[in-house]
Design an enzyme around this catalytic site. Structure first.
Site, PDB file in Angstrom:
ATOM      1  N   TYR A  56       0.827  -1.215   0.000  1.00 33.79           N
ATOM      2  CA  TYR A  56       0.000   0.000   0.000  1.00 33.79           C
ATOM      3  C   TYR A  56       0.862   1.266   0.000  1.00 33.79           C
ATOM      4  O   TYR A  56       0.695   2.140   0.843  1.00 33.79           O
ATOM      5  CB  TYR A  56      -0.976  -0.019   1.185  1.00 33.79           C
ATOM      6  CG  TYR A  56      -2.109  -0.980   0.955  1.00 33.79           C
ATOM      7  CD1 TYR A  56      -3.201  -0.610   0.185  1.00 33.79           C
ATOM      8  CD2 TYR A  56      -2.084  -2.265   1.464  1.00 33.79           C
ATOM      9  CE1 TYR A  56      -4.245  -1.493  -0.074  1.00 33.79           C
ATOM     10  CE2 TYR A  56      -3.122  -3.167   1.217  1.00 33.79           C
ATOM     11  CZ  TYR A  56      -4.193  -2.763   0.452  1.00 33.79           C
ATOM     12  OH  TYR A  56      -5.216  -3.627   0.199  1.00 33.79           O
ATOM     13  N   TYR A  68     -12.640  -7.072   5.804  1.00 30.99           N
ATOM     14  CA  TYR A  68     -11.440  -7.176   4.958  1.00 30.99           C
ATOM     15  C   TYR A  68     -11.138  -8.656   4.759  1.00 30.99           C
ATOM     16  O   TYR A  68     -11.040  -9.409   5.732  1.00 30.99           O
ATOM     17  CB  TYR A  68     -10.225  -6.477   5.591  1.00 30.99           C
ATOM     18  CG  TYR A  68      -8.981  -6.652   4.742  1.00 30.99           C
ATOM     19  CD1 TYR A  68      -8.793  -5.876   3.609  1.00 30.99           C
ATOM     20  CD2 TYR A  68      -8.039  -7.626   5.045  1.00 30.99           C
ATOM     21  CE1 TYR A  68      -7.680  -6.067   2.795  1.00 30.99           C
ATOM     22  CE2 TYR A  68      -6.926  -7.819   4.236  1.00 30.99           C
ATOM     23  CZ  TYR A  68      -6.757  -7.031   3.117  1.00 30.99           C
ATOM     24  OH  TYR A  68      -5.656  -7.226   2.305  1.00 30.99           O
ATOM     25  N   ASP A  98     -14.036 -16.240   7.992  1.00 28.15           N
ATOM     26  CA  ASP A  98     -12.647 -15.897   7.702  1.00 28.15           C
ATOM     27  C   ASP A  98     -11.926 -15.714   9.040  1.00 28.15           C
ATOM     28  O   ASP A  98     -12.022 -14.666   9.671  1.00 28.15           O
ATOM     29  CB  ASP A  98     -12.615 -14.625   6.853  1.00 28.15           C
ATOM     30  CG  ASP A  98     -11.204 -14.136   6.580  1.00 28.15           C
ATOM     31  OD1 ASP A  98     -10.265 -14.633   7.220  1.00 28.15           O
ATOM     32  OD2 ASP A  98     -11.057 -13.234   5.732  1.00 28.15           O
ATOM     33  N   LYS A 154      -2.266 -16.592   8.277  1.00 23.03           N
ATOM     34  CA  LYS A 154      -1.438 -15.766   9.166  1.00 23.03           C
ATOM     35  C   LYS A 154      -0.669 -16.571  10.216  1.00 23.03           C
ATOM     36  O   LYS A 154       0.357 -17.153   9.893  1.00 23.03           O
ATOM     37  CB  LYS A 154      -2.334 -14.712   9.830  1.00 23.03           C
ATOM     38  CG  LYS A 154      -2.720 -13.593   8.861  1.00 23.03           C
ATOM     39  CD  LYS A 154      -3.167 -12.371   9.600  1.00 23.03           C
ATOM     40  CE  LYS A 154      -3.634 -11.274   8.691  1.00 23.03           C
ATOM     41  NZ  LYS A 154      -2.568 -10.435   8.167  1.00 23.03           N
TER      42      LYS A 154
HETATM   43  C1  LIG Z   1      -9.375 -11.384   7.912  1.00 20.31           C
HETATM   44  C2  LIG Z   1      -8.375 -11.437   6.816  1.00 20.31           C
HETATM   45  N1  LIG Z   1      -8.646 -12.137   5.713  1.00 20.31           N
HETATM   46  C3  LIG Z   1      -7.762 -12.231   4.697  1.00 20.31           C
HETATM   47  C4  LIG Z   1      -6.546 -11.584   4.750  1.00 20.31           C
HETATM   48  C5  LIG Z   1      -5.577 -11.702   3.593  1.00 20.31           C
HETATM   49  O1  LIG Z   1      -4.511 -12.494   3.943  1.00 20.31           O
HETATM   50  P1  LIG Z   1      -3.119 -12.428   3.125  1.00 20.31           P
HETATM   51  O2  LIG Z   1      -2.568 -11.064   3.364  1.00 20.31           O
HETATM   52  O3  LIG Z   1      -2.305 -13.535   3.700  1.00 20.31           O
HETATM   53  O4  LIG Z   1      -3.465 -12.652   1.690  1.00 20.31           O
HETATM   54  C6  LIG Z   1      -6.232 -10.834   5.879  1.00 20.31           C
HETATM   55  C7  LIG Z   1      -4.957 -10.089   5.961  1.00 20.31           C
HETATM   56  O5  LIG Z   1      -4.791  -9.152   6.701  1.00 20.31           O
HETATM   57  C8  LIG Z   1      -7.168 -10.753   6.939  1.00 20.31           C
HETATM   58  O6  LIG Z   1      -6.909 -10.028   8.039  1.00 20.31           O
END
Ligand SMILES: Cc1ncc(COP(=O)(O)O)c(C=O)c1O
Length: 431
Positions: free
Chosen positions: A20, A148, A249, A278
């Site tokens: 970003y 997100y 998620d 993560k």
């Molecule tokens: C809730 C959530 N989903 C998906 C992602 C995307 O993961 P990545 O950055 O490993 O592609 C993130 C990343 O911050 C996240 O916090």
């Protein structure tokens, strides 16, 4: 500045794009020489206490001897091997472990490279499931604002339209359904009025909706909002009543961050599909998983074309699976619940004074997540060097200054983090 350090920074500025960011940006970047435990050592010799866990991953701290030994051993066997037609112990062990740890109906594990890709995989699973079920019109996804889910196109399409800058990509991005984010906060009840917009949107469009996708309890990068467990429970009930799948998620919340192993446990629910990433590998390398029920995997496998249409090159990378197996073992062998509870207390005590500052709108803490929400967006050019000068690595965004430290942090280092946040914000308040 030493010559070699200047050369590194000049080349970084000239050739490297940071997340970003603009090329040739005038925002500072700090070269890291090494990292150990909760400390990041910069090339200029300064040591910073880590408040970010490298974007919420490094739960056991950096350079962990047990992690290092396990990876070195695996490296001697193989760093990588393709997963089409071949398999290996680290992947099978990890899949078994994920099935054991996630809510009971989760039975089938699909590995991928990153959180965003695991979200793409989840969305494709939902669409293929309805196709195999003779309901191919179910193609859309319903979600809540301030979410997100990643930076790839499918994930972006269910990310908050404002934060995700949907207008920039409007001709390419799939059009999904959004409802306002819940206003009932974590710890509060969820009234019929609170859930009504969600219920209405889902009931109106249920024939087209393949799945609802949400971050359970904590909306992370979209605003660090903590919402009612009862809201999540009611979402789950409404999805089941109306034949809509629920994708949770858990990429940011999984593995203890909110005080439960997975955040859906706060609401005592289980999804149809779950995304994990993560901290899965303890922050050592990139790996994600999409986990689903036997019903879904069997339906997809028995439908047309009889296979699930995804297969990344680095799927189930053995080193990454070894990191995940070792990280999970370290976590489960540690008193992680107590550690998170004491981090929660430390964050509450240390960040609460920020609530008195004029520039602060809200202070909230859940598990090992502490958030100070400001009235105005931070100026990164000003605040980042101040935080570094205060001896901490904290990376605010927008109106949010937040802490997500490694779980191994001790009380004194946690105090250093919270004190630095308070000092920097109070200085900015007075100047
Ligand atoms: C809730 C959530 N989903 C998906 C992602 C995307 O993961 P990545 O950055 O490993 O592609 C993130 C990343 O911050 C996240 O916090």
């Amino acid at each position: 500045m030493k010559d070699d350090l200047k050369k590194l920074l000049d080349s970084d500025n000239k050739y490297v794009w940071h997340p970003y960011s603009a090329m040739d940006s005038d925002l500072p970047v700090y070269p890291v020489e090494s990292a150990h435990g909760v400390r990041i050592k910069l090339n200029d010799g300064r040591e910073l206490v880590d408040g970010m866990s490298s974007w919420w991953c490094t739960i056991h701290g950096y350079n962990h001897p047990v992690m290092n030994a396990a990876l070195t051993k695996q490296l001697d066997r193989m760093a990588h091997v393709m997963f089409g037609g071949l398999t290996h112990e680290p992947a099978v062990e990890l899949a078994e472990k994920l099935v054991e740890l996630t809510p009971e109906p989760m039975q089938s594990v699909f590995f991928s490279d990153s959180g965003s890709v695991s979200v793409e995989v989840a969305m494709k699973m939902a669409i293929q499931y309805w196709n195999a079920n003779n309901q191919p019109e179910k193609q859309k996804f319903l979600t809540i604002r301030y979410g997100y889910h990643g930076d790839t196109f499918g994930a972006m399409s269910v990310t908050d339209p404002v934060n995700g800058m949907h207008s920039l990509f409007s001709d390419t991005l799939a059009q999904q359904l959004f409802v306002d984010a819940p206003t009932c906060r974590f710890g509060e009840a969820c009234s019929d009025d609170n859930i009504a917009p969600f219920r209405q949107q889902l009931e109106t469009n249920q024939d087209q909706i393949a799945a609802v996708i949400l971050e359970p309890i904590v909306q992370g990068a979209g605003g660090m909002r903590f919402y009612s467990a009862e809201y999540l429970r009611r979402v789950s009930e409404i999805c089941s009543e109306h034949d809509v799948l629920l994708i949770l998620d858990e990429i940011a919340t999984g593995f203890g961050r909110t005080g439960k192993l997975f955040a859906c446990e706060h609401a005592d629910i289980s999804p149809d599909i779950m995304c994990i990433g993560k901290s899965l590998t303890g922050g050592y390398m990139t790996l994600a998983a999409t986990v689903t029920t036997e019903e879904i995997s069997r339906t997809i496998s028995n439908g047309n074309p009889g296979v699930f249409m995804h297969g990344p090159t680095f799927m189930a990378n053995p080193l990454a699976c070894t990191a995940a197996n070792t990280s999970i073992r370290l976590l489960l062998e540690s008193p992680w619940r107590q550690n998170i509870a004491s981090i929660e207390q430390g964050l509450l005590k240390g960040l609460q004074p920020c609530a008195q500052l004029n520039n602060v709108k809200d202070v909230r803490v859940l598990g090992a997540i502490g958030v100070v929400e400001l009235h105005q967006p931070v100026d990164m050019k000003t605040i980042q060097p101040m935080l570094v000068d205060a001896g901490v690595w904290v990376r605010p965004f927008g109106r949010l200054v937040y802490l997500m430290p490694p779980y191994i942090i001790n009380y004194s280092d946690l105090g250093t983090l919270t004190a630095a946040v308070y000092e920097v914000l109070s200085f900015l308040d007075n100047n």
